[in-house]
Motif scaffolding. Sequence first.
Motif, PDB file in Angstrom:
ATOM      1  N   ALA A  60      42.600  45.161  44.923  1.00 50.71           N
ATOM      2  CA  ALA A  60      42.474  45.920  43.679  1.00 50.71           C
ATOM      3  C   ALA A  60      43.767  46.673  43.371  1.00 50.71           C
ATOM      4  O   ALA A  60      44.229  46.700  42.224  1.00 50.71           O
ATOM      5  N   VAL A  61      44.360  47.290  44.394  1.00 47.93           N
ATOM      6  CA  VAL A  61      45.627  48.005  44.207  1.00 47.93           C
ATOM      7  C   VAL A  61      46.701  47.060  43.678  1.00 47.93           C
ATOM      8  O   VAL A  61      47.428  47.380  42.725  1.00 47.93           O
ATOM      9  N   LEU A  62      46.816  45.891  44.292  1.00 47.87           N
ATOM     10  CA  LEU A  62      47.825  44.917  43.878  1.00 47.87           C
ATOM     11  C   LEU A  62      47.621  44.506  42.421  1.00 47.87           C
ATOM     12  O   LEU A  62      48.584  44.407  41.642  1.00 47.87           O
ATOM     13  N   THR A  63      46.358  44.291  42.056  1.00 47.44           N
ATOM     14  CA  THR A  63      46.059  43.852  40.684  1.00 47.44           C
ATOM     15  C   THR A  63      46.368  44.950  39.677  1.00 47.44           C
ATOM     16  O   THR A  63      46.995  44.698  38.640  1.00 47.44           O
ATOM     17  N   GLY A 215      37.368  42.257  44.563  1.00 48.73           N
ATOM     18  CA  GLY A 215      38.369  43.261  44.221  1.00 48.73           C
ATOM     19  C   GLY A 215      39.262  42.813  43.085  1.00 48.73           C
ATOM     20  O   GLY A 215      39.604  43.593  42.194  1.00 48.73           O
ATOM     21  N   TYR A 216      39.630  41.530  43.101  1.00 48.77           N
ATOM     22  CA  TYR A 216      40.489  40.998  42.037  1.00 48.77           C
ATOM     23  C   TYR A 216      39.748  40.969  40.706  1.00 48.77           C
ATOM     24  O   TYR A 216      40.259  41.452  39.684  1.00 48.77           O
ATOM     25  N   VAL A 217      38.521  40.417  40.720  1.00 46.09           N
ATOM     26  CA  VAL A 217      37.746  40.320  39.477  1.00 46.09           C
ATOM     27  C   VAL A 217      37.403  41.706  38.947  1.00 46.09           C
ATOM     28  O   VAL A 217      37.482  41.966  37.737  1.00 46.09           O
ATOM     29  N   GLY A 218      37.041  42.623  39.859  1.00 48.62           N
ATOM     30  CA  GLY A 218      36.705  43.979  39.430  1.00 48.62           C
ATOM     31  C   GLY A 218      37.882  44.697  38.812  1.00 48.62           C
ATOM     32  O   GLY A 218      37.748  45.368  37.778  1.00 48.62           O
ATOM     33  N   ALA A 219      39.056  44.562  39.439  1.00 47.81           N
ATOM     34  CA  ALA A 219      40.250  45.214  38.886  1.00 47.81           C
ATOM     35  C   ALA A 219      40.609  44.633  37.526  1.00 47.81           C
ATOM     36  O   ALA A 219      40.968  45.364  36.594  1.00 47.81           O
ATOM     37  N   ARG A 220      40.512  43.303  37.394  1.00 53.46           N
ATOM     38  CA  ARG A 220      40.800  42.678  36.098  1.00 53.46           C
ATOM     39  C   ARG A 220      39.818  43.147  35.038  1.00 53.46           C
ATOM     40  O   ARG A 220      40.192  43.389  33.880  1.00 53.46           O
ATOM     41  N   ALA A 221      38.551  43.281  35.427  1.00 56.62           N
ATOM     42  CA  ALA A 221      37.540  43.756  34.473  1.00 56.62           C
ATOM     43  C   ALA A 221      37.814  45.202  34.080  1.00 56.62           C
ATOM     44  O   ALA A 221      37.695  45.580  32.905  1.00 56.62           O
ATOM     45  N   GLY A 222      38.196  46.034  35.079  1.00 57.15           N
ATOM     46  CA  GLY A 222      38.520  47.428  34.776  1.00 57.15           C
ATOM     47  C   GLY A 222      39.700  47.543  33.830  1.00 57.15           C
ATOM     48  O   GLY A 222      39.717  48.378  32.923  1.00 57.15           O
ATOM     49  N   ILE A 223      40.706  46.683  34.031  1.00 54.39           N
ATOM     50  CA  ILE A 223      41.881  46.685  33.156  1.00 54.39           C
ATOM     51  C   ILE A 223      41.518  46.197  31.754  1.00 54.39           C
ATOM     52  O   ILE A 223      41.960  46.760  30.748  1.00 54.39           O
ATOM     53  N   ARG A 224      40.709  45.151  31.688  1.00 58.55           N
ATOM     54  CA  ARG A 224      40.369  44.559  30.387  1.00 58.55           C
ATOM     55  C   ARG A 224      39.481  45.467  29.550  1.00 58.55           C
ATOM     56  O   ARG A 224      39.708  45.658  28.357  1.00 58.55           O
ATOM     57  N   PHE A 225      38.450  46.040  30.181  1.00 59.95           N
ATOM     58  CA  PHE A 225      37.471  46.820  29.419  1.00 59.95           C
ATOM     59  C   PHE A 225      37.726  48.319  29.491  1.00 59.95           C
ATOM     60  O   PHE A 225      37.147  49.077  28.709  1.00 59.95           O
ATOM     61  N   GLY A 226      38.553  48.755  30.448  1.00 63.80           N
ATOM     62  CA  GLY A 226      38.952  50.156  30.511  1.00 63.80           C
ATOM     63  C   GLY A 226      37.781  51.119  30.598  1.00 63.80           C
ATOM     64  O   GLY A 226      36.819  50.907  31.331  1.00 63.80           O
ATOM     65  N   ALA A 227      37.880  52.201  29.821  1.00 65.05           N
ATOM     66  CA  ALA A 227      36.884  53.266  29.878  1.00 65.05           C
ATOM     67  C   ALA A 227      35.483  52.785  29.537  1.00 65.05           C
ATOM     68  O   ALA A 227      34.500  53.344  30.016  1.00 65.05           O
ATOM     69  N   LYS A 228      35.367  51.741  28.709  1.00 65.45           N
ATOM     70  CA  LYS A 228      34.044  51.225  28.332  1.00 65.45           C
ATOM     71  C   LYS A 228      33.254  50.742  29.534  1.00 65.45           C
ATOM     72  O   LYS A 228      32.028  50.790  29.545  1.00 65.45           O
ATOM     73  N   LEU A 229      33.948  50.246  30.560  1.00 68.24           N
ATOM     74  CA  LEU A 229      33.289  49.781  31.781  1.00 68.24           C
ATOM     75  C   LEU A 229      33.355  50.830  32.880  1.00 68.24           C
ATOM     76  O   LEU A 229      32.339  51.103  33.538  1.00 68.24           O
ATOM     77  N   ILE A 230      34.530  51.419  33.081  1.00 67.78           N
ATOM     78  CA  ILE A 230      34.721  52.333  34.201  1.00 67.78           C
ATOM     79  C   ILE A 230      33.857  53.580  34.050  1.00 67.78           C
ATOM     80  O   ILE A 230      33.218  54.028  35.011  1.00 67.78           O
TER      81      ILE A 230
END
Length: 249
Positions: A60-63, A215-230
């Motif tokens: 996740a950190v790397l992503t 971790g990779y998919v979760g980080a990408r999802a967090g980046i893509r959807f931002g506050a709406k998901l996090i």
Amino acid sequence: MLEPMVLLALAGVGMLAGFVDAVAGGGGMITVPALLSAGLPPISALATNKMQSSIGTAMAVLTYWRRGFVSVRALVPSVATTLAGSLIGALIVKQIDTSVLNVAVPIALIAIALYFLFAPSLSDADRASRLAFPRWVPVLGFVIGFYDGVFGPGTGSFFTIGFVLLFGLGITRATGNTKLLNLTSNLAALVIFIIGGDVVWQAAIVMAGGQVIGGYVGARAGIRFGAKLIRPLVVVVSIAMALKLLLWP
């Protein structure tokens, strides 16, 4: 030796926990019960969980870093103080009465959940910092790292709320920076577990494989959807951790 179907199930658990942890933290709520259900003794379950979750957090950190959401250079002093705090906490935990934390931490987690639920200004946009980042983030790292070494639950939530409230980071950047310091605090406890021979490597390796994907998919999802998901996931995870600590300490 664990049976192949058990290992396959643990790999799936690792993947799910990696996704949740990369977005909002709290993946241990999923993995530790699964490891205990697989027949691991409590200390081995905790050690194995630290090992496999560290792999997922590293992914996740790397992503987040590759997408520009982790300020690695700015966090170097904080990495050092977080590691120091976690090591000190892990080494002296047996000399500290942590019973008060069984009540104090759930209250703090519920407060975090309410803040993330109702604060109207929470978004991915950075805001003015209340404290100087270079001077005070290392202090934050030491304090929460120490807490992680002593107790642990909610460490990611505490880092995230610190970055948002004290240093004005948007939620996605706060999450990315949290992952780096959370990984650092985990490594201190992990070193102690490895030296003690407590990690069940068979389970750790298959779960780590799942964690890399999650971790990779979760980080990408967090980046893509931002506050709406996090934002909603932090609320759910914080409340779930608080209830777990209150009902099953």
